[in-house]
Design an enzyme around this catalytic site. Structure first.
Site, PDB file in Angstrom:
ATOM      1  CG  HIS A 281     -47.855 -21.139  -2.972  1.00 40.11           C
ATOM      2  ND1 HIS A 281     -46.565 -21.057  -2.504  1.00 40.11           N
ATOM      3  CD2 HIS A 281     -48.502 -21.995  -2.142  1.00 40.11           C
ATOM      4  CE1 HIS A 281     -46.441 -21.843  -1.438  1.00 40.11           C
ATOM      5  NE2 HIS A 281     -47.612 -22.427  -1.204  1.00 40.11           N
TER       6      HIS A 281
ATOM      7  CE  LYS B 194     -40.962 -27.567  -2.632  1.00 35.51           C
ATOM      8  NZ  LYS B 194     -41.932 -26.822  -1.865  1.00 35.51           N
TER       9      LYS B 194
END
Lengths: 511, 470, 118
Positions: free
Chosen positions: A72, A272
């Site tokens: 990420h 999400k």
């Protein structure tokens, strides 16, 4: 002391000397996932006696083997959190780390997709948060810029946030490489070794395990979904880890060139979102769902969630080719009730170091966490760094990555390179034998899969399973009947032919 | 044993065969000259063997069979049950016996073959890159190529059966190899998902070994296997065939402990949750479909048909790339090996005729089709092969005297229906059929004389009658 | 005297045949749509036979030897036949077609090897 106890079978479990007094280790790590192994690798640079306890027959058997494999960028976590700090730091370390460990890494970039006008505001906020976390290379893209980068993205996507530093890796190969290098540098890796009751007595942790008592000055808790059970035995600062299950679909390589970047969905009130991402192996992954479960081993897939993935992912990718699915799987994330990583010394137990609640972006954070916690542990026992350090084991170049010329030369040197065992992934007999005999070698069918990809392709082991069984049997000198898929009682075969009594079988007299 | 097989092969004197020996000059191997072979047959199973034999008999003396396993015969080697050869040899053989007949034919002719050799790449201009422990990596420039790579089984993941990922789940073909070639049992209490012929055959095989086969589940309203196998593999041993049923969950952390099965709506195949029940078992064998293995075909740019997942071919088994032919299960999944052999014989002959025509300079087109008429899948028809009929002047030398064989499957069970073939609007053939089921390929032989019409635009095959549930 | 239901294997139709047996003779067959059904019913009810194919584990070898009956044997002898096959001694090398068991269970049928095993 360089003892690899990766026996394939539990029958060998009690071989470690019962009569000798147990060694006193400087540090004991519980958990052989990417976090535990990252800490072990970093610690093995210090002049310390270290041990790692892993309850499964292989490293990387828990959360590490079943996650999105995304590195990420770091725009997601709350500024000021441990997650944000270690994410951004880990992302910067990752590429060099993988190179040093000879494992794949690709900075394929990430895109967060917004599907409404409102979403565009959300992207701007995300960008601001990322910048607050110190993430570089964040850009807002309008629809045409997005379509230009990713022509197959659904037209429903209005806009996107591009994160240049987003990447992908192979978490289990990474973890195996970390464990190998640590073992080469003195780690005592105890597999099939479950930690039970722990007490701290006269400054020494005494850990009861399935292989006897382990004694250590420092205890590092990297036990994933079990980290609460370790910590709460010792500390009054208790926490709770909830296993949060995420299910995934995996698509065949023929779909691999559809997207370059990892596609996230902007979180909305609906949830999400589901990511769609290429993997470093050339497949495509869809997932994960998020569902809190009670059983810490409950890695089922469910009809509802597998459908949910497709429904949600189709917002990003309108035409998911359903005939290209090769498998579905799930993994558990270790969610701490504090919603942040729990890192560092326990406030009340000297020598207890926690690496707990490591859910996403834990993989990205792993190099940073490993380095930081190793420093703490070394500091606690006042150990210095070693003078020499073995470089990471370099496995043979996979056949599928060789040029024709390299292949030809390699086969002339070793004919096993020319014997393709797994046709879908083009894995040679040489690679499989190497995966078994290398440091932290494979002893199970799943172990072979994760080290070589044999059985991970489109036929999912249909053709190569019998051959892999016979290679494992040959290298480990055990009967095929003793071999397992993943340790324990997961035997693949139940006996030889001609052994089950036919007495109960009556001759038929009816039509 | 396999060593012996390879060393006894005696290529004909004028055959530029690759020497399989390992004791050759390594320096020379490092810059290998590209071997030229007129015909490369990729795959040494029933299709490849038959194609090679026919090609030889049609006059080709420069050919080579590439086989990735360490012996010829392909999947037949593990099919130890009987039922092979009734049409081809007029007797009932087992798989290894059927294979050995063809292997003998190959050896008798001295057709060269390479075992333990995998074709890694195939290019549009018919360059084959092969790899083997003995010869290393080799490039072969072929004049023509016959694709005969067979098929693979669909794995659990392709179905997305939910549940745990424990040991004890494998395809029936894997289980068949483990038991029949390696002598190991995959389990003791077995549930089989899918009632295709391999599933049925393995139900009996496991029963013969003393295992308990608890049920054979089929999501469709009919078995996709031969009736004979339903009777002789299930009924004979009181193994229940549960139609309109599937597995909806898998239990067991390490080894399989049970499956949850449920009925499905026969029309929508939606699971009927109220019918769910658990069966305790240690093994789940999957027989849920075969997929032609066309990775090499795709590399070469061969067009694949959606409905067969095999190459698009004309009646000569020619793909759209000149000189590349396909036959056997890589083309479409067959019911009977006898039909695979018949089809492959035709492919072998056609490839040789094409080679001869090409050598004479009669073939100049970059793309094959001169007057290719599409064969359209009309009502009730799926997976038709060939997808095109070459009507106009066929490639020089191709034999037009033979009937043109067309095969397809129906989309359901039809009783008392008929197959109708239309040339544009005109009906040229109508065959009544007592029964047609998706489990048995329908074969038609078309008369070329009736189709020699330059104005013809399309052939349509359709089914008269209504599909029913079994 | 009894009625029995059997499924015809003559073609994919799979007719359910209702067979009436009287004095060990087939008195009547119903449910067949063609004459093959009647013949099948007769054979299957009065004298059902099956080919038997199986494996023999060979001492010291991983690969088993595959075998079959040369001809179909009475269906009610299948499992006895399998037991005979299991017990059969095998001396290598074996060639395809070699007789492994002579006249199994006095059926006048031999068990033969269906592969080479060296």
């Amino acid at each position: 002391m360089n003892q690899i106890t990766n026996e394939p079978l539990d029958r060998q479990a009690d071989k470690t000397g019962q009569d000798k007094p147990p060694l006193l280790y400087d540090a004991c790590i519980i958990g052989g996932g990417v976090i535990g192994c990252s800490i072990a690798q970093a610690l093995s640079r210090y002049d310390m006696r270290i041990v790692l306890l892993e309850k499964n027959t292989d490293v990387s058997e828990g959360t590490t083997k079943a996650n999105s494999a995304i590195i990420h960028a770091g725009y997601d976590a709350k500024p000021g959190s441990e997650k944000a700090r270690t994410n951004v730091r880990g992302n910067r370390m990752f590429e060099a780390w993988c190179r040093e460990l000879h494992v794949p890494f690709k900075r394929n970039t990430s895109l967060v997709l917004a599907f409404s006008e409102d979403g565009i505001k959300g992207l701007a906020e995300l960008k601001k948060r990322g910048e607050a976390n110190g993430v570089e290379g964040l850009h807002l893209l309008d629809r045409s810029q997005l379509q230009q980068r990713e022509p197959h993205v659904s037209p429903a996507a209005h806009a996107a946030l591009l994160a240049e530093s987003g990447g992908i890796c192979c978490p289990y190969q990474l973890t195996i490489a970390l464990a190998s290098q640590a073992v080469q540098n003195g780690l005592d890796l105890k597999l099939s070794c479950r930690a039970g009751r722990i007490r701290r007595h006269q400054g020494v942790f005494e850990i009861e395990t399935s292989k006897g008592v382990v004694r250590s000055k420092v205890l590092i808790n990297a036990a994933g979904v079990y980290a609460d059970e370790i910590n709460n035995q010792l500390s009054t600062y208790t926490f709770k880890i909830t296993p949060r299950r995420g299910e995934y679909w995996l698509l065949d390589k023929s779909a691999s060139d559809v997207f370059k970047a990892t596609l996230f969905q902007l979180p909305t009130a609906m949830g999400k979102g589901i990511l769609v991402s290429p993997t470093v192996d050339g497949t495509l992954i869809l997932g994960p769902t998020a569902e809190d479960v009670t059983d810490k081993e409950d890695v089922r897939t469910t009809q509802e969630k597998l459908v949910e993935i497709l429904d949600t992912a189709s917002m990003s990718w309108a035409e998911i080719p359903r005939h290209q699915f090769i498998t579905a799987f799930s993994g558990l994330r270790a969610h701490a009730d504090s919603n942040d990583f729990i890192l560092g010394f326990s406030p009340d137990v000297p020598g207890l170091i926690n690496a707990a609640g490591i859910e996403s972006p834990g993989l990205t954070s792993a190099p940073a966490i490993g380095q930081e916690l190793a420093e703490m542990a070394a500091g606690f026992v006042q150990a210095g760094k070693k003078n020499s350090y073995q470089p990471a084991y370099q496995p043979a170049v996979p056949f599928r990555e060789m040029s024709h010329q390299q292949r030809h030369q390699a086969i002339l040197k070793n004919p096993q390179v020319g014997r393709i065992v797994c046709r879908c992934e083009q894995v040679s007999e040489a690679e499989i034998r190497d995966a078994i005999s290398r440091p932290v070698g494979a002893a199970t069918l799943d172990g072979i899969k994760r080290r070589t990809r044999a059985g991970m392709g489109r036929c999912q082991g249909g053709f190569c399973t019998p051959k892999v069984i016979s290679l494992l049997s040959d290298e480990l000198q055990v009967s095929p009947l003793a071999l397992t898929k993943a340790g324990g009682r997961s035997q693949i075969l139940t006996g030889r032919i001609g052994q089950i009594d036919l007495d109960h079988k009556e001759n038929t007299h009816h039509g | 044993m396999d060593e012996r097989k390879e060393t006894t092969q005696k290529p004909a004197a004028d055959t530029p065969c690759l020497a399989p020996g390992s004791g050759r000059d390594i320096e020379a191997e490092l810059q290998p000259p590209v071997d030229q072979v007129d015909l490369v047959v990729i795959g040494g199973g029933p299709a490849g063997l038959a194609a090679a034999v026919s090609a030889w008999d049609a006059g080709c003396r420069s050919l080579l069979i590439i086989e990735r396993d360490d012996r010829l015969g392909g999947i037949l080697n593990q099919c130890i049950h009987n039922g092979f050869g009734i049409f081809r040899f007029n007797e009932e053989l087992t798989g290894p016996e059927y294979a050995s007949r063809y292997i003998e034919e190959v050896k008798r002719r001295g057709i060269p073959y390479l075992c333990s050799t995998m074709a890694l790449e195939l290019t549009q201009d018919k360059r084959v890159i092969v790899v083997s422990p003995k010869i290393g990596l080799k490039q072969i420039q072929a004049g023509a190529v016959i694709l005969a790579m067979g098929c693979r089984e669909r794995p659990r993941g392709a179905l997305g059966i939910p549940g745990t990922r424990c040991a004890g789940i494998m395809t029936t073909g894997t289980a068949q190899r483990l038991s029949n070639l390696e002598g190991y049992m995959p389990g003791r209490r077995i549930v089989i998902l899918g009632s295709g012929d391999i599933g049925l055959i393995m139900a009996r095989r496991m029963t013969f070994e003393g295992a308990q086969v608890l049920a054979c589940l089929e999501i469709m309203p009919y078995s996709s296997g031969l009736t004979r196998n339903v009777v002789q593999c299930l009924q004979d041993f009181d193994i229940p065939l549960m139609l309109n049923h599937t597995v909806i969950d898998i239990h067991g952390k390490e080894r399989l402990e049970g499956v949850t099965i449920a009925g499905v709506n026969p029309d929508t195949r939606a699971v009927l949750p109220e019918t769910a029940r658990r069966i305790d078992c240690d093994t789940l064998l999957l027989s849920v479909g075969l997929i032609p293995e066309n990775e090499l075909s795709r590399q070469a740019g061969v067009t694949l048909a959606d409905s067969t997942r095999g190459p698009v071919v004309d009646q000569y088994l020619a793909t759209e790339i000149p000189g590349i032919y396909a036959c056997g299960n890589v083309l479409h999944v067959h019911d009977l090996v006898d039909e695979v052999s018949a089809e492959s014989h035709r492919a072998g002959q056609a490839a040789v005729r094409w080679l001869e025509a090409e050598k004479k300079g009669l073939i100049t087109r970059a793309v094959l089709k001169h007057h290719a008429v599409p064969v359209i899948e009309g009502k009730g028809v799926r997976g038709v092969v060939p997808q095109f009929i070459e009507i106009g002047q066929p490639d020089a030398g191709l034999d037009v005297k033979d009937k043109w064989r067309v095969g397809f499957r129906t989309d359901g069970v039809y009783k008392g229906g008929a197959v109708v073939v239309k040339a544009d609007q005109k009906q040229i053939l109508r065959q009544k059929k007592l029964i047609m089921t998706p489990g048995e390929m329908v074969l038609l032989d078309l008369d070329p004389a009736k189709l020699a019409d330059d104005a013809l635009k399309a052939l349509t095959i359709e089914i008269e009658g209504e599909a029913e549930h079994g | 005297m009894a009625d029995r239901e059997i499924i015809c294997i003559g073609c994919p139709m799979g007719c359910t045949l209702n067979v009436t047996v009287r004095d060990q003779q087939v008195a009547r067959v119903r449910g067949n749509v063609c004459s093959r059904g009647a013949q099948y019913a007769k054979d299957e009810v009065l004298n059902p036979k099956r080919m038997v194919t199986s494996l023999i584990a060979v001492q010291g070898r991983e690969e088993p030897l595959s075998v079959r009956t040369e001809k179909p044997i009475p269906k009610n002898l299948i499992f006895d036949c399998l037991r005979e096959i299991r017990k059969a001694p095998v001396t290598l090398p074996v060639a395809i077609g070699d007789v492994i068991v002579k006249n199994v269970l006095d059926t006048q049928v031999n068990i033969i090897a269906t592969r080479d095993l060296a």
